[in-house]
Structure formats: C-alpha cells, structure tokens
Design an enzyme around this catalytic site. Structure first.
Site, mmCIF file in Angstrom:
data_model
loop_
_atom_site.group_PDB
_atom_site.id
_atom_site.type_symbol
_atom_site.label_atom_id
_atom_site.label_comp_id
_atom_site.label_asym_id
_atom_site.label_seq_id
_atom_site.Cartn_x
_atom_site.Cartn_y
_atom_site.Cartn_z
ATOM 1 N N LYS A 242 1.776 -2.802 6.857
ATOM 2 C CA LYS A 242 2.178 -2.760 5.454
ATOM 3 C C LYS A 242 3.637 -2.332 5.321
ATOM 4 O O LYS A 242 4.349 -2.765 4.412
ATOM 5 C CB LYS A 242 1.263 -1.824 4.671
ATOM 6 C CG LYS A 242 -0.141 -2.393 4.455
ATOM 7 C CD LYS A 242 -0.114 -3.672 3.649
ATOM 8 C CE LYS A 242 -1.500 -4.190 3.323
ATOM 9 N NZ LYS A 242 -1.484 -5.426 2.493
ATOM 10 N N SER B 183 0.863 -1.177 0.000
ATOM 11 C CA SER B 183 0.000 0.000 0.000
ATOM 12 C C SER B 183 0.897 1.224 0.000
ATOM 13 O O SER B 183 2.062 1.148 0.422
ATOM 14 C CB SER B 183 -0.880 0.001 1.258
ATOM 15 O OG SER B 183 -1.504 1.251 1.448
ATOM 16 N N TYR C 83 -2.663 -0.678 10.519
ATOM 17 C CA TYR C 83 -2.662 -1.113 9.112
ATOM 18 C C TYR C 83 -1.409 -0.601 8.402
ATOM 19 O O TYR C 83 -0.697 -1.368 7.750
ATOM 20 C CB TYR C 83 -3.913 -0.614 8.405
ATOM 21 C CG TYR C 83 -3.986 -1.061 6.955
ATOM 22 C CD1 TYR C 83 -4.419 -2.347 6.637
ATOM 23 C CD2 TYR C 83 -3.610 -0.209 5.923
ATOM 24 C CE1 TYR C 83 -4.473 -2.773 5.312
ATOM 25 C CE2 TYR C 83 -3.664 -0.622 4.604
ATOM 26 C CZ TYR C 83 -4.097 -1.900 4.300
ATOM 27 O OH TYR C 83 -4.141 -2.318 2.984
#
Length: 233
Positions: free
Chosen positions: A145, A130, A141
């Site tokens: 990533k 991402s 999150y």
C-alpha cells in the site's frame, strides 16, 4: 472535480466489500453504468451494472476489459489481497502475489484506461490505499500500500496534462470479509464509499476517510517509531 451523475464507472473488485458499496454509491449518485469486476463475476439484477471478469495480475485480462469498456469516465482501483505475510518470515510467493495485485495490478489498470479516460474528457482515477500506506508493522500488505501510494502520486503528475483527476483514498479497517479476523474497530463500507464519492465530486486529490487515517498522516511529521501499527499476522 468529476461528475458522477451520468458517468460510466469501472470498479475493480466490485462485487463484495468496499467495491460493492462503491458500486451502490455510484449508482445512487446517478452513474449511468458501472462495470463491476471480479475474478468470477456473478450477474447483477440491476441493468446499470455490467458484471465482468477481471484478473488484475493478468495483462491479457486487463487489456480485454479495456477493449470492452471504452466508454469509461471513472476508474476505481479497489481490487486487493491481504495475506498474513511478514517480510522476513512470510512465504515469499505470498509477498510477490501481494505486490502483483495491490501494486502492479492497479498500475496495469491505470495504464490500460489512461487513454480511454483521455478520450472521454479526462475523468477520474481513484486508488484505494490504507492508513497502512504510512504505518509500519503490516508486512507485505502495508509495504504494497505504501508502494501504491507512491504510484498514485506519480500518476497524478503524469495524468494531469490530460485533465484526469487522481484521487488517493486512505482508511483504517472497513467491515469486510478480508479483515474479518482482525480484532479492531471497523468502519461500514457504505461510509467509505460515500467519502470516496464526495472526494471525486469535490475535486479532491486525497481522501482521508476516518480519524485513524488523519492521525496516521499527521504522525508522518514525527519520528519513524511513531508509525508502528499493531496488526496481527
């Protein structure tokens, strides 16, 4: 580079969102078979698609899939979760679950399928990252990533001797259920899938799907304050 025509692919989280688009794109480019995983898989009407159960947080589930899918030549680590978890205020259990799926789950799959890819000529491993791999402010999150990006870069080195192409994919927000509540511009999953397939076939090590990802990577050369991304939690 890795040929998609005639390949046997595995797409984790392959029954919705970007994963579903990846399965469709691989088939469009001539993949002979695609294992499309989900925790609760639904059968496919396409005989080239084998719907299989997989929980990437469960080592036994990953091992069972590897025992079943010994013909794989292309692995796409797409399965992931997004919990609204700030690092200081979020539920620690959600933060741990995020890393279990997004980091350790992907690593479990890579470890299980590395010898299979080697036995089948090298093939390719694709990890879906991402732009938040490089951006601050996305809580657990984004941190997961970032960790996966580092894992991918190290796997590229470790898998090079066996001839396995390792591709890291970065993108902004795709138009999927997972980010439906985030009010921002979103890219169509089909466009993401096409960019990934192009990268695999061209032999790329990294795919920056959209302009937002390209801008964020360029910002790494500047001050860390410039890496902040506004993401609702």
């Amino acid at each position: 580079m890795t040929a998609i025509q005639g390949s046997v692919a595995l797409v984790t989280g392959g029954q919705r969102g970007i994963g579903k688009a990846l399965v469709e794109e691989l088939l469009r480019r001539g993949a002979a078979k695609v294992y499309a995983t989900a925790r609760r898989p639904a059968p496919s009407a396409d005989p080239r698609v084998e719907a299989v159960a997989l929980d990437v947080t469960d080592p036994a589930s990953v091992e069972a899939l590897a025992a079943r899918a010994g013909d794989v030549t292309l692995v796409v680590n797409n399965a992931g979760v997004l919990y609204p978890s700030g690092l200081l205020t979020g539920d620690l259990a959600d933060i741990v679950a995020t890393f279990e799926t997004n980091v350790f789950g992907a690593l479990r799959v890579a470890r299980a399928f590395a010898p299979i890819l080697a036995a089948n000529g090298g093939g390719a491993l694709v990890d879906m990252h991402s732009l938040l791999s490089w951006g601050a402010g996305a809580g657990a999150y984004g941190a997961s990533k970032a960790a996966l990006w580092s894992v991918t870069n190290s796997l590229r080195v470790e898998l090079a001797p066996q001839g396995t192409q390792v591709v890291g994919v970065h993108l902004g927000f795709a138009d999927t259920e997972m980010v439906a509540a985030i009010p921002t511009g979103k890219i169509a999953p089909a466009l993401v899938a096409a960019a990934v397939a192009d990268g695999v076939e061209k032999g790329d090590s990294e795919v920056l799907v959209d302009e937002a990802s390209r801008r964020m990577k360029a910002a790494l050369a500047g001050p860390v304050e410039g890496l902040t991304v506004a993401v609702g939690r």
